[in-house]
Design an enzyme around this catalytic site. Structure first.
Site, PDB file in Angstrom:
ATOM      1  CG  PHE A  36     -40.597  33.107  35.305  1.00 15.32           C
ATOM      2  CD1 PHE A  36     -40.635  32.121  36.277  1.00 15.32           C
ATOM      3  CD2 PHE A  36     -39.783  34.211  35.522  1.00 15.32           C
ATOM      4  CE1 PHE A  36     -39.883  32.236  37.445  1.00 15.32           C
ATOM      5  CE2 PHE A  36     -39.032  34.349  36.688  1.00 15.32           C
ATOM      6  CZ  PHE A  36     -39.080  33.349  37.653  1.00 15.32           C
ATOM      7  CB  ILE A 156     -36.122  24.879  35.259  1.00 14.70           C
ATOM      8  CG1 ILE A 156     -36.946  24.491  36.492  1.00 14.70           C
ATOM      9  CG2 ILE A 156     -35.483  23.644  34.650  1.00 14.70           C
ATOM     10  CD1 ILE A 156     -38.071  23.512  36.153  1.00 14.70           C
ATOM     11  CE  LYS A 157     -36.009  33.638  35.597  1.00 18.08           C
ATOM     12  NZ  LYS A 157     -35.272  34.034  36.796  1.00 18.08           N
ATOM     13  CB  SER A 158     -40.393  26.297  37.702  1.00 19.58           C
ATOM     14  OG  SER A 158     -40.172  25.962  39.048  1.00 19.58           O
ATOM     15  CE1 TYR A 162     -36.720  33.156  41.434  1.00 18.59           C
ATOM     16  CE2 TYR A 162     -37.833  31.474  40.140  1.00 18.59           C
ATOM     17  CZ  TYR A 162     -36.785  32.354  40.311  1.00 18.59           C
ATOM     18  OH  TYR A 162     -35.787  32.417  39.371  1.00 18.59           O
TER      19      TYR A 162
END
Ligand code: PMP
Length: 307
Positions: A36, A156-158, A162
């Site tokens: 994202f 990376i924004k995975s 989170y």
């Protein structure tokens, strides 16, 4: 308060907000197979325009995340940008926004290694101005280590990344802190659960390097430029020890959502006099001017929606 927009983008169409659903057995849900982006747009009252901040760079990072996660986004960057503008205009949004773009493996009961079909959604959520009265956060050093390049690359924004952030943030809140900073396996500073960190010591500015297990923040990159060009200060990117943070005069978090937020104490040790420091105040003002379109020098970073 975040208000819901009327419509959002889902797989090439603008659909009612309520219709953007996903199957509970999709790989996106079961395995966190989702990457994202989070982007801000700022309304400029006098110029009567909405500016998306560094949209190109955010989309570049989306495609980098997708590559590493082996997710094939079925649109070009330009198609996504065009659709995003169309979405905002169709919602007639003339206010500050937080834009969330998701790309995820979207099939019911998909296997762990399934890579299609990929769904893409974009939501443009109204987001109020951040409180300008900044008293600074009381943060702790988390006892959770930051995920690492060796297992789950923080670059990376995975969504799956989170989980690590949530563990740190939930623990910090439970223990009476506002927020957390995570160390890597070697005890060096990385970042907060959803923001990068800077500190100022003896008048010099430091931030962890991009090889220190961080997301390569676009706000971080912006501040490297603004520190140099607007404040005449060079930022050192290097390994930072926990105790360097304890004896810093100032520290702050930065990110698209968080903007620039001062840190008042770490592990109950007060930084400086506990108030928002002078350098934090100056870089924050410089940043807020840029994102809202008040500094023509950085107009190149703004994508105007209406003009
Ligand atoms: N680190 C993490 C873990 C984040 O989630 C974010 C927010 N995207 C940031 C740093 C800051 O990145 P950016 O400035 O690009 O929003």
């Amino acid at each position: 308060m975040t208000k819901r927009p009327d419509t959002l983008f889902l797989n090439g169409e603008l659909v009612p907000y309520e219709n953007a659903t996903v199957h509970t057995l999709s790989p996106a849900v079961k395995y966190g197979a989702l990457i994202f982006e989070g982007i801000r747009a700022y309304w400029n009252e006098s110029q009567e325009d909405l500016y998306i901040f560094r949209a190109e760079e955010h989309l570049d990072r989306l495609f980098e995340s997708a590559k590493i996660a082996r997710i094939t986004i079925p649109y070009t960057k330009q198609e996504l940008l065009d659709s995003l503008l169309r979405l905002i205009i169709s919602n007639n949004q003339k206010q500050d926004l937080h834009i969330r773009i998701n790309a995820y493996v979207d099939t019911d009961n998909g296997a762990m290694d399934s890579t299609e079909p990929i769904s893409v959604s974009m939501a443009t959520l109204p987001m109020g101005r951040y409180d300008t009265k900044d008293t600074g956060l009381d943060v702790c050093i988390s006892s959770w280590a930051r995920i690492s390049e060796a297992a789950m690359p923080p670059r990376i924004k995975s969504a799956a990344n989170y989980h690590n952030s949530r563990l740190a943030l939930l623990q910090a809140k439970t223990d009476g802190y506002d927020d957390a900073i995570l160390l890597d396996g070697n005890g060096k500073l990385t970042e907060g659960p959803g923001y990068n960190v800077f500190l100022i010591r003896a008048g010099r500015v430091y931030t962890p390097a991009v090889t220190n297990g961080i997301l390569e923040g676009i706000t971080r990159a912006t501040l490297l430029t603004l520190f140099s060009e607007q404040l005449g200060m060079h930022v050192q990117e290097r390994d930072i020890d926990r105790t360097e943070l304890y004896i810093a005069e100032e520290a702050f978090f930065c990110g698209s959502g968080k903007e620039i937020k001062s840190i008042a104490s770490v592990d109950r040790l007060q930084l400086g006099d506990g108030n928002v420091g002078e350098i934090t105040t100056r870089i924050r003002e410089a940043y807020m001017d840029v994102v809202r379109g008040a500094n023509p020098k950085y107009q190149k970073w703004l994508l105007p929606v209406y003009n």
